[in-house]
Design an enzyme around this catalytic site. Sequence first.
Site, PDB file in Angstrom:
ATOM      1  CG  ASP A   8      -1.648   1.213   1.396  1.00 42.43           C
ATOM      2  OD1 ASP A   8      -2.022   1.626   0.335  1.00 42.43           O
ATOM      3  OD2 ASP A   8      -2.187   1.657   2.438  1.00 42.43           O
ATOM      4  CD  GLU A  67      -4.710   1.370  -2.726  1.00 37.48           C
ATOM      5  OE1 GLU A  67      -5.582   0.629  -2.294  1.00 37.48           O
ATOM      6  OE2 GLU A  67      -4.192   2.460  -2.563  1.00 37.48           O
ATOM      7  CG  ASP A 139      -1.007   3.242   6.098  1.00 34.22           C
ATOM      8  OD1 ASP A 139      -1.559   3.436   5.269  1.00 34.22           O
ATOM      9  OD2 ASP A 139      -0.549   3.808   7.175  1.00 34.22           O
TER      10      ASP A 139
END
Length: 173
Positions: A8, A67, A139
């Site tokens: 992430d 991502e 996160d």
Amino acid sequence: MSIILGIDPGSRITGYGVIRQVGRQLTYLGSGCIRTKVDDLPSRLKLIYAGVTEIITQFQPDYFAIEQVFMAKNADSALKLGQARGVAIVAAVNQELPVFEYAARQVKQTVVGIGSAEKSQVQHMVRTLLKLPANPQADAADALAIAITHCHVSQNAMQMSESRLNLARGRMR
């Protein structure tokens, strides 16, 4: 058996999550955050690159899932996020890992069942799916969710390929 590293990305905090997939069974291997406490962007990017490289060396993943960039309200933030993604991807490519990208909405849909899920819902489902004793940091949970998404997507793709192959074999007989 496959080991998947989920990332992430962020210019200040980059979450990571590592899981092992054996068939449909997922096992938690590790997670955390790469925190860049320096102010200048080039130094932060260097720390992200070094951190991702270290994680790859430690866990020896087979796949790298990250991502995709989303449209941010602030163009400067979007550019910094893109640069953080870029150095993480370069770290993976330098280790000859295949890179897979997933939209945040797809990750939430896969893990929670709702594409607009809140961070707390993602944390809860990651905890449940991986049988963790507590919710991971936000996160890190997002990174684990990205890795879980890769497992589900690749598992479904493999099943579809097998179905098509079986169908083709049936036509040949």
